[in-house]
Scaffold this motif. Structure first.
Motif, mmCIF file in Angstrom:
data_model
loop_
_atom_site.group_PDB
_atom_site.id
_atom_site.type_symbol
_atom_site.label_atom_id
_atom_site.label_comp_id
_atom_site.label_asym_id
_atom_site.label_seq_id
_atom_site.Cartn_x
_atom_site.Cartn_y
_atom_site.Cartn_z
ATOM 1 N N VAL A 79 40.446 43.813 16.795
ATOM 2 C CA VAL A 79 41.560 43.837 17.747
ATOM 3 C C VAL A 79 42.256 42.483 17.733
ATOM 4 N N ASP A 80 43.577 42.503 17.723
ATOM 5 C CA ASP A 80 44.363 41.268 17.733
ATOM 6 C C ASP A 80 44.999 40.993 19.092
ATOM 7 N N ALA A 81 45.251 42.027 19.871
ATOM 8 C CA ALA A 81 45.893 41.842 21.172
ATOM 9 C C ALA A 81 45.313 42.867 22.153
ATOM 10 N N PRO A 82 45.179 42.534 23.424
ATOM 11 C CA PRO A 82 45.579 41.283 24.069
ATOM 12 C C PRO A 82 44.633 40.117 23.812
ATOM 13 N N VAL A 83 43.468 40.407 23.258
ATOM 14 C CA VAL A 83 42.514 39.360 22.898
ATOM 15 C C VAL A 83 42.072 39.622 21.469
ATOM 16 N N GLN A 84 41.888 38.551 20.708
ATOM 17 C CA GLN A 84 41.429 38.717 19.330
ATOM 18 C C GLN A 84 39.906 38.774 19.303
ATOM 19 N N PHE A 85 39.381 39.875 18.767
ATOM 20 C CA PHE A 85 37.933 39.973 18.631
ATOM 21 C C PHE A 85 37.586 41.049 17.615
ATOM 22 N N ASN A 86 36.367 40.948 17.099
ATOM 23 C CA ASN A 86 35.788 41.970 16.229
ATOM 24 C C ASN A 86 34.563 42.545 16.939
ATOM 25 N N ALA A 87 34.338 43.822 16.760
ATOM 26 C CA ALA A 87 33.178 44.452 17.388
ATOM 27 C C ALA A 87 32.560 45.464 16.439
ATOM 28 N N LEU A 88 31.243 45.509 16.455
ATOM 29 C CA LEU A 88 30.502 46.500 15.688
ATOM 30 C C LEU A 88 29.500 47.129 16.648
ATOM 31 N N MET A 89 29.711 48.404 16.967
ATOM 32 C CA MET A 89 28.906 49.062 17.993
ATOM 33 C C MET A 89 28.237 50.315 17.427
ATOM 34 N N PHE A 90 27.036 50.571 17.900
ATOM 35 C CA PHE A 90 26.250 51.698 17.405
ATOM 36 C C PHE A 90 25.766 52.557 18.578
ATOM 37 N N THR A 91 25.703 53.866 18.337
ATOM 38 C CA THR A 91 25.094 54.793 19.290
ATOM 39 C C THR A 91 23.762 55.250 18.719
ATOM 40 N N PRO A 92 22.642 54.912 19.359
ATOM 41 C CA PRO A 92 21.331 55.342 18.853
ATOM 42 C C PRO A 92 21.164 56.857 18.958
ATOM 43 N N LEU A 152 27.151 38.734 22.490
ATOM 44 C CA LEU A 152 28.456 38.076 22.464
ATOM 45 C C LEU A 152 28.408 36.830 21.576
ATOM 46 N N TYR A 153 29.288 36.810 20.585
ATOM 47 C CA TYR A 153 29.402 35.675 19.669
ATOM 48 C C TYR A 153 30.779 35.042 19.799
ATOM 49 N N VAL A 154 30.816 33.760 19.559
ATOM 50 C CA VAL A 154 32.090 33.048 19.411
ATOM 51 C C VAL A 154 32.080 32.406 18.039
ATOM 52 N N ARG A 155 32.937 32.890 17.166
ATOM 53 C CA ARG A 155 33.015 32.387 15.784
ATOM 54 C C ARG A 155 31.637 32.412 15.121
ATOM 55 N N ARG A 156 30.977 33.568 15.237
ATOM 56 C CA ARG A 156 29.675 33.854 14.621
ATOM 57 C C ARG A 156 28.492 33.154 15.302
ATOM 58 N N VAL A 157 28.730 32.427 16.365
ATOM 59 C CA VAL A 157 27.654 31.730 17.072
ATOM 60 C C VAL A 157 27.309 32.511 18.341
ATOM 61 N N VAL A 198 29.886 41.649 19.642
ATOM 62 C CA VAL A 198 31.304 41.339 19.804
ATOM 63 C C VAL A 198 31.480 39.872 19.452
ATOM 64 N N ASP A 199 32.482 39.589 18.646
ATOM 65 C CA ASP A 199 32.730 38.217 18.192
ATOM 66 C C ASP A 199 34.200 37.899 18.439
#
Length: 641
Positions: free
Chosen positions: A263-276, A294-299, A320-321
């Motif tokens: 996602v670029d807007a309204p906030v830039q982030f990447n997410a990888l989510m799984f349903t068990p 929760l990660y910030v720039r892979r940290v 989520v990063d």
């Protein structure tokens, strides 16, 4: 060696460092996260500069960590952009700048959480003094002709700067390459912990496992798992997703579903989510084991953040990063952070949209999801912002379903219900019960079976709250079967005709009124009223709430909450066409005081209580049944002669 100069910290720095070291971080291992993150930023700048300038550089971009137990040191070395003397004073010396006084004042006055302030003032590096007696930073800038420089401080009163002879290196050996080396001289009581290679590796894997550059601890690379959420989706295979899911959750099975989004807007982030595939917490005893990392720039900033997804989506696992949050942000600040709320809002929408797509494209897979996570998901009735999406996703068993099987045929959505509704039907009917069998015997549903009207079956207490919160779906009111308007139901054609009893004449109607009054006298204050029922066909009596608003099941829930064990007073509705009631009428006509009337009235009332789940003492009922069986068995024996 070059000239060494000493620079005094401002007067309040010692006090500030004491606050930072003893109050800022509760977990001392965080210092390693801070230093590795700084090294990663320096390496990222090198890569950007090299790419922008179109040049080539054979120096490997990596971070090395080495521990020396005898010397009580940890050394963190990177081949990043490095710093000049001025940059070193500016970057690491930030704490001695004008912001120091304000930071100290705010920290002391408690006007903001300390963790929230470090990102603002750039003092994350100084977390190293939680574990260090002294720190030495040696660095060489990527700038042409830049000379190496060393910074040393015990973090108390001053720091020393020293230029290093570029020709000979700091010790007369090989000239220092581009990058930064930080030597941390550990406090004696922490030396054994932080010079333990296994412990250092575990800290790196916990906080910095997805840094985009190799991290080597004593020569062995630690971060071997790719930050898959940062990779283009079209390049990732299903097996890679499954492998990452198992690494993240320790689940032995593949996930039921994967949602990878950028996602670029309204906030830039990447997410990888799984349903068990399974709920994993059938008794609800592990409710806190939820949340996205929760990660910030892979940290890693927070493991299992509880604010990114609401509790009813707690079955979702993943990461989520974002680039937009400061690296050093506290849990307290995260809870009130506008960016987190924006990310959360976007994530919830994406998860619900994805579930809608599954429900539309693959009913069996959605049924598998529902049987695994439906009970938790139904807690979403409190998410009023997503009420419409939630309403489209909830599922129930139904009188039209062949069984309560695990397949899609055992579930009904509101849309499914409406697709089968009778012409002109404006309401969606539901009823609560412990099982299909119990609801099949419910007197309240007899009229619906006669009219061929579908009823949604609620088996869990939370279902009542779902219906109460939703109120309607697509313009159709959600109505409890026991509260259905009989005038509305009479408007539908009867599909199942029961054997009709002869209509009562005026005299019998008058006698019936007297019989109902007699039953009320027998039952006394146990019921509020005894009246003729229009809903019954196969049962002699049923109980109904006098106010007509609260369902029987909701009344039970409220009584459990308030610890009220009394039996509620309800209306006893009597079916005048039932054979038993007609027999009672005949007996009453001959003798209004016949004891059978009393016996039958009590029996019918307690049987109704039993069906409703209110009868706590069955002894009288059992004794009465045995007495009636004894008497009727004599008649039955005589009839066989």
């Amino acid at each position: 060696m070059g000239k060494k100069t000493t620079h005094k910290f401002k007067a309040e720095v010692s006090q500030l460092l004491d606050i930072l070291v003893h109050s800022l971080y509760t977990n001392k291992e965080i210092f390693l996260r801070e230093l590795v993150s700084n090294a990663s930023d320096a390496l990222e700048k090198v890569r950007f500069m090299t790419t922008a300038e179109g040049g080539q550089d054979d120096t490997p971009l990596e971070i090395r960590i080495e521990a020396d137990k005898d010397a009580r040191t940890i050394t963190i070395t990177d081949t990043g952009v490095g710093m000049t003397r001025d940059e070193l004073m500016k970057n690491i010396g930030t704490i001695a700048h004008s912001g120091t006084a304000e930071l100290t004042r705010m920290a002391q006055e408690g006007k903001a959480p300390l963790d929230a302030l470090i990102g603002r003032f750039g003092v994350g590096f100084y977390s190293v003094y939680m574990v260090a007696d002294e720190v030495e930073v040696t660095t060489r800038s990527i700038e042409p002709d830049a000379a190496p420089v060393a910074w040393t401080s015990d973090g108390k009163n001053d720091y020393k700067l020293q230029d290093i002879d570029d020709a000979t290196g700091e010790n007369g050996g090989e000239s220092m390459a581009r990058g930064t080396r930080i030597v941390v001289r550990l406090k004696e009581d922490l030396a054994s912990q932080f010079t333990n290679t296994a412990h250092l590796k575990s800290v790196i894997k916990k906080h910095s496992n997805f840094i985009n550059f190799p991290i080597l601890v004593d020569g062995e690379r630690v971060n071997t798992v790719t930050a898959l959420w940062r990779e283009p989706k079209f390049q990732i295979t299903g097996d890679q997703y499954a492998e990452f899911y198992k690494f993240l959750t320790y689940d032995s099975e593949d996930p039921l579903d994967t949602l990878h989004t950028s996602v670029d807007a309204p906030v830039q982030f990447n997410a990888l989510m799984f349903t068990p595939k399974t709920g994993g917490d059938p008794f609800g005893m592990n409710r806190e084991n939820r949340g996205l990392d929760l990660y910030v720039r892979r940290v890693l900033i927070e493991k299992q953040n509880k604010d990114l997804l609401p509790e009813y989506l707690g079955f979702i696992k993943g990461v989520v990063d974002t680039e937009d949050l400061p690296l050093n942000i506290s849990r307290e600040t995260l809870q009130d952070n506008l960016l987190i709320r924006k990310i959360s809002s976007t994530l919830v929408k994406q998860v619900l949209d994805n579930l809608e797509k599954i429900a539309k494209d693959d009913a069996d897979r959605y049924a598998e999801f529902w049987h695994a996570h439906g009970t938790l998901f139904k807690a979403g009735y409190m998410d009023f912002l997503n009420k419409d999406k939630f309403g489209r996703l909830v599922r129930f068993n139904s009188s039209a379903s062949p069984s309560a099987s695990s397949g899609a045929t055992g579930l009904a959505s509101f849309a499914d219900y409406l697709s089968r509704a009778r012409e002109g039907q404006k309401e969606i009917y539901y009823a609560y019960g412990p099982s299909r069998e119990a609801l099949g015997l419910s007197p309240h549903l007899e009229v619906f079976r006669k009219k061929g009207l579908e009823v949604l079956y609620l088996f869990e207490p939370i279902d009542e709250f779902v219906m109460d919160a939703l109120r309607d779906f697509d313009g159709h009111a959600l109505v409890a079967a026991e509260h259905a308007d009989m005038a509305t139901l009479d408007g539908f054609e009867t599909l199942e005709q029961d054997e009709q009893a002869a209509p009562l004449n005026d005299e019998q109607k008058s006698t019936l009124d007297k019989l109902l009054s007699r039953i009320k006298d027998v039952l006394g204050e146990a019921v509020t009223e005894v009246k003729v029922s229009r809903r019954l066909s196969g049962s002699p009596v049923c109980l109904a709430n006098p106010d007509g608003n609260v369902t029987s099941s909701m009344d039970k829930i409220m009584r459990v909450i308030s610890k009220d064990t009394s039996i509620p007073k309800k209306v006893l509705e009597v079916n005048p066409d039932h054979a038993l009631v007609r027999n009672m009428l005949t007996i009453f006509e001959k003798d209004a005081l016949d004891p059978f009337i009393d016996q039958a009235a009590n029996q019918l009332f307690e049987s109704a209580l039993l069906l409703e789940g209110y009868l706590t003492d069955p002894h009288a009922l059992v004794g009465r049944v045995q007495d009636l069986l004894t008497k009727s068995s004599g008649w039955y024996v005589d009839s066989k002669k």
